[in-house]
Design a protein around this motif. Sequence first.
Motif, PDB file in Angstrom:
ATOM      1  N   LYS B  69      -4.739   6.754   3.580  1.00  0.00           N
ATOM      2  CA  LYS B  69      -5.239   5.931   4.680  1.00  0.00           C
ATOM      3  C   LYS B  69      -6.763   5.897   4.672  1.00  0.00           C
ATOM      4  O   LYS B  69      -7.381   4.856   4.874  1.00  0.00           O
ATOM      5  CB  LYS B  69      -4.717   6.479   6.019  1.00  0.00           C
ATOM      6  CG  LYS B  69      -4.760   5.465   7.147  1.00  0.00           C
ATOM      7  CD  LYS B  69      -4.151   6.024   8.414  1.00  0.00           C
ATOM      8  CE  LYS B  69      -2.798   5.393   8.730  1.00  0.00           C
ATOM      9  NZ  LYS B  69      -2.220   5.840   9.990  1.00  0.00           N
ATOM     10  N   ARG B  71      -8.725   6.336   2.087  1.00  0.00           N
ATOM     11  CA  ARG B  71      -9.179   5.504   0.954  1.00  0.00           C
ATOM     12  C   ARG B  71      -9.094   4.022   1.319  1.00  0.00           C
ATOM     13  O   ARG B  71     -10.011   3.249   1.026  1.00  0.00           O
ATOM     14  CB  ARG B  71      -8.313   5.777  -0.283  1.00  0.00           C
ATOM     15  CG  ARG B  71      -8.681   7.033  -1.043  1.00  0.00           C
ATOM     16  CD  ARG B  71      -8.023   7.058  -2.424  1.00  0.00           C
ATOM     17  NE  ARG B  71      -6.563   7.170  -2.363  1.00  0.00           N
ATOM     18  CZ  ARG B  71      -5.913   8.342  -2.294  1.00  0.00           C
ATOM     19  NH1 ARG B  71      -6.577   9.478  -2.278  1.00  0.00           N
ATOM     20  NH2 ARG B  71      -4.595   8.371  -2.247  1.00  0.00           N
ATOM     21  N   LEU B  72      -8.006   3.639   1.963  1.00  0.00           N
ATOM     22  CA  LEU B  72      -7.825   2.234   2.340  1.00  0.00           C
ATOM     23  C   LEU B  72      -8.886   1.804   3.355  1.00  0.00           C
ATOM     24  O   LEU B  72      -9.474   0.725   3.244  1.00  0.00           O
ATOM     25  CB  LEU B  72      -6.424   2.018   2.923  1.00  0.00           C
ATOM     26  CG  LEU B  72      -5.279   2.065   1.907  1.00  0.00           C
ATOM     27  CD1 LEU B  72      -3.930   2.133   2.599  1.00  0.00           C
ATOM     28  CD2 LEU B  72      -5.322   0.838   0.996  1.00  0.00           C
ATOM     29  N   ARG B  73      -9.142   2.698   4.305  1.00  0.00           N
ATOM     30  CA  ARG B  73     -10.166   2.411   5.316  1.00  0.00           C
ATOM     31  C   ARG B  73     -11.513   2.140   4.633  1.00  0.00           C
ATOM     32  O   ARG B  73     -12.193   1.161   4.936  1.00  0.00           O
ATOM     33  CB  ARG B  73     -10.286   3.606   6.268  1.00  0.00           C
ATOM     34  CG  ARG B  73     -10.181   3.212   7.730  1.00  0.00           C
ATOM     35  CD  ARG B  73     -10.314   4.436   8.620  1.00  0.00           C
ATOM     36  NE  ARG B  73      -9.039   4.889   9.137  1.00  0.00           N
ATOM     37  CZ  ARG B  73      -8.563   6.136   9.075  1.00  0.00           C
ATOM     38  NH1 ARG B  73      -9.277   7.091   8.485  1.00  0.00           N
ATOM     39  NH2 ARG B  73      -7.406   6.434   9.589  1.00  0.00           N
ATOM     40  N   LYS B  75     -12.092   1.196   1.571  1.00  0.00           N
ATOM     41  CA  LYS B  75     -12.043  -0.076   0.833  1.00  0.00           C
ATOM     42  C   LYS B  75     -12.270  -1.262   1.765  1.00  0.00           C
ATOM     43  O   LYS B  75     -13.032  -2.176   1.449  1.00  0.00           O
ATOM     44  CB  LYS B  75     -10.666  -0.231   0.164  1.00  0.00           C
ATOM     45  CG  LYS B  75     -10.562   0.471  -1.158  1.00  0.00           C
ATOM     46  CD  LYS B  75     -10.820  -0.502  -2.311  1.00  0.00           C
ATOM     47  CE  LYS B  75     -11.126   0.211  -3.625  1.00  0.00           C
ATOM     48  NZ  LYS B  75     -10.148   1.235  -3.998  1.00  0.00           N
ATOM     49  N   LEU B  76     -11.616  -1.226   2.900  1.00  0.00           N
ATOM     50  CA  LEU B  76     -11.709  -2.351   3.834  1.00  0.00           C
ATOM     51  C   LEU B  76     -13.105  -2.439   4.456  1.00  0.00           C
ATOM     52  O   LEU B  76     -13.629  -3.529   4.673  1.00  0.00           O
ATOM     53  CB  LEU B  76     -10.643  -2.220   4.931  1.00  0.00           C
ATOM     54  CG  LEU B  76      -9.197  -2.364   4.446  1.00  0.00           C
ATOM     55  CD1 LEU B  76      -8.212  -2.014   5.545  1.00  0.00           C
ATOM     56  CD2 LEU B  76      -8.929  -3.777   3.931  1.00  0.00           C
ATOM     57  N   GLU B  77     -13.705  -1.265   4.708  1.00  0.00           N
ATOM     58  CA  GLU B  77     -15.054  -1.284   5.257  1.00  0.00           C
ATOM     59  C   GLU B  77     -16.049  -1.818   4.243  1.00  0.00           C
ATOM     60  O   GLU B  77     -17.012  -2.502   4.594  1.00  0.00           O
ATOM     61  CB  GLU B  77     -15.450   0.119   5.731  1.00  0.00           C
ATOM     62  CG  GLU B  77     -14.943   0.384   7.135  1.00  0.00           C
ATOM     63  CD  GLU B  77     -14.934   1.868   7.488  1.00  0.00           C
ATOM     64  OE1 GLU B  77     -15.325   2.691   6.638  1.00  0.00           O
ATOM     65  OE2 GLU B  77     -14.521   2.179   8.615  1.00  0.00           O
ATOM     66  N   VAL B  79     -15.546  -4.107   2.095  1.00  0.00           N
ATOM     67  CA  VAL B  79     -15.439  -5.572   2.055  1.00  0.00           C
ATOM     68  C   VAL B  79     -16.430  -6.187   3.020  1.00  0.00           C
ATOM     69  O   VAL B  79     -17.088  -7.184   2.732  1.00  0.00           O
ATOM     70  CB  VAL B  79     -14.010  -6.027   2.432  1.00  0.00           C
ATOM     71  CG1 VAL B  79     -13.943  -7.538   2.568  1.00  0.00           C
ATOM     72  CG2 VAL B  79     -13.019  -5.551   1.390  1.00  0.00           C
ATOM     73  N   ASN B  80     -16.571  -5.551   4.154  1.00  0.00           N
ATOM     74  CA  ASN B  80     -17.445  -6.043   5.209  1.00  0.00           C
ATOM     75  C   ASN B  80     -18.890  -6.136   4.760  1.00  0.00           C
ATOM     76  O   ASN B  80     -19.627  -7.033   5.134  1.00  0.00           O
ATOM     77  CB  ASN B  80     -17.342  -5.117   6.422  1.00  0.00           C
ATOM     78  CG  ASN B  80     -17.657  -5.855   7.707  1.00  0.00           C
ATOM     79  OD1 ASN B  80     -17.558  -7.079   7.746  1.00  0.00           O
ATOM     80  ND2 ASN B  80     -18.038  -5.125   8.719  1.00  0.00           N
TER      81      ASN B  80
END
Lengths: 189, 82
Positions: B69, B71-73, B75-77, B79-80
Motif C-alpha cells: 500500500k 509503495r502504491l501511495r 507511486k500515485l503521489e 504522478v502528481n
Amino acid sequence: MMSQQALLWLEEHGDMLYAYALRRLGDAHQAEEAVQNTLLAALENASGYAGRASVSTWLVGILKYKIIDQIREQQRWHAPISQDEIEQSVGEDDLFSADGHWAHEPVEWSDPAQLLDRKQLQQRLERCLARLPRRMAQLIWLRQLQDEPAELVCQSLGISQANLYQLLLRARQTLRVCLSEGGQHAHLS
Amino acid sequence: MLTCREVSRSLTLQTEAPPTLYRQLQIRLHLLICHNCRRNRRQLQALNALLASETQTTDHAPSLPEPAKARLRAKLEAVNKD
C-alpha cells in the motif's frame, strides 16, 4: 489534486481490488502491479467516469483488462508443458484407457448424505484453483474474463491451437476431478 | 460410435471448438447409453457455473499488505508531481 482522488480510491477500494487481482493472478507482486496499473489508468481516465456505475464497479472494470494484459504478457505461454505441470494436473491419458473408455470414472462431488451448498462448493473451487499449475489457472481466468474465439486467444498468447486445447483440457478436467475429491488433491494414482 | 475419450474432449472444449451438428448427434447418442459421460457433462456444466459466479465475486480478503500500500501511495503521489 487529481492524485488525491487516486489516493482516496486506494484507501477505499485498494483491498477489494487487490483481493480480486490476487485470486486471479495467484501472485502477490503481479496483483500489486495490477492494482497500480488500474489506479493509474483510472486517474488518466477520471473524466471517462460518468458516474453511471459505482466507483468500485468502474474500478473493477478497469482491473479486469489490466489482469487480462498481465496474464497475456507475463506467462511464458510458448513454453511446452513441463513435467511438473503434467504431474500436478490430470490429462486424457490419466482419465481414459487405451481403448478410449473411462479408466477413472467420474465420481459424484459429494455423497448424498452431505449436501453441499454453493458457498462450500465455491470454497472447494478456490482450493482447487490454488492447487492448479499457475499457467493453467490463469488460462481459466483469461477465458472467464474475456470471451474471445479460440483463434484470437492463440494469437494473443502466441501458442498453437493444439497447445491451447491441451492446457484448457487439463485445467478443466483437473478442476472437475479435484472438486470430486473435496478440493483435496487431483491425483488419480 | 464415439469413445468416451472423444466425447469428453468435445464436452470439455465445447466453448472453444463447438461441435458440428453431426457431432452433436453422435454425442447425444453416446450420452443416452453412458452414465459416466453424463456425469462428466453434468460436472463440467456445474464447474462452468461456479467459475462464472466466482468471476463476479469481489470481497476484501486478503487485504492489501501495508508495504504494498505504501509503495502504491508513493507511486500515485509521484504522478502528481509530474
